[in-house]
Design an enzyme around this catalytic site. Structure first.
Site, PDB file in Angstrom:
ATOM      1  N   LYS A 120      -0.289  -0.044   9.618  1.00  0.00           N
ATOM      2  CA  LYS A 120       0.622   0.460   8.593  1.00  0.00           C
ATOM      3  C   LYS A 120       1.579   1.495   9.176  1.00  0.00           C
ATOM      4  CE  LYS A 120      -0.124   3.812   5.840  1.00  0.00           C
ATOM      5  NZ  LYS A 120      -0.664   4.782   4.842  1.00  0.00           N
ATOM      6  N   ASP A 138       0.920   0.137   1.922  1.00  0.00           N
ATOM      7  CA  ASP A 138       0.125   1.303   1.541  1.00  0.00           C
ATOM      8  C   ASP A 138      -0.574   0.991   0.216  1.00  0.00           C
ATOM      9  OD1 ASP A 138       2.158   1.372  -0.326  1.00  0.00           O
ATOM     10  OD2 ASP A 138       2.609   3.500  -0.047  1.00  0.00           O
TER      11      ASP A 138
END
Length: 214
Positions: A120, A138
């Site tokens: 991420k 997220d």
């Protein structure tokens, strides 16, 4: 959600927030990388408050390494997991100096090899700093992918792959920001504000609330 519905959803939230961008405050790729590492399980607002002094004292990898774990920790104690994050920030600064001459690399493999940097974080840095069409999933985007029907998946990677496959290529890079901010301010975890959502029509959420609570 069908492909045409995905396109309608993305275009609707794009029209509502055409200039969407990260809310993290940064000056360059190094400060962005550090800010994203610090933002794990923390709000962007809390990170921005903490990094004002941190980046003033340590604006680059060499200065951050000199500052050391205790010095970094002094600035970020208001952020969750601050001890581990201080260790990672110093560790990634050391790795940048030793492996990349203090410069943040632009490729995924090199980014993910840095302490505290996962997929991420690498996706955010590649998207924001280097203009790559990546999708950083997220908690907000994971929720949207499943709640709306955009890209259902049991894991962040599954949602990421679904979004990358279904969002038009020329909209993928900004879609990262449109979706995060849409989840942060409209499609909230507890009570999604469907009554003011510009993409309510293609959304497949079964419990849409079309009027605000009394």
């Amino acid at each position: 959600m069908t492909r045409p519905e995905v396109v309608r959803f993305i275009e609707a939230i794009a029209l509502a927030n055409p200039a969407a961008e990260t809310e993290l405050v940064f000056a360059d790729s190094f400060s962005l990388l550090v800010a994203v590492v610090l933002s794990a399980q923390a709000t962007d607002a809390s990170v921005n408050k903490a990094t004002v002094g941190l980046f003033r004292e340590a604006p680059d990898a060499a200065a951050m390494l000199t500052l050391g774990e205790e010095g970094v920790a002094r600035h970020i104690r208001t952020i969750g997991l601050w001890r581990a994050k201080a260790r990672n920030v110093v560790g990634l600064s050391r790795a940048l100096i030793e492996r990349h001459g203090g410069v943040v690399p632009a490729d995924r493999a090199s980014l993910e090899a840095l302490p505290g940097v996962g997929r991420k974080t690498a996706n955010v840095v590649m998207n924001v700093a280097f203009g790559e069409s990546t999708m950083a999933v997220d908690t907000h985007i994971f929720r949207l992918g499943n709640r709306t029907g955009l890209a259902p998946g049991k894991t962040p990677r599954a949602v990421e792959d679904g979004l990358v496959a279904r969002i038009p290529a020329d909209r993928l890079r900004p879609a990262h920001h449109w979706l995060i901010l849409h989840g942060r301010y409209l499609c909230k975890a507890r009570v999604p504000e469907c009554w003011r959502c510009p993409a309510v029509e293609p959304c497949q959420y079964r419990s849409k609330r079309l009027t605000p609570p009394a």
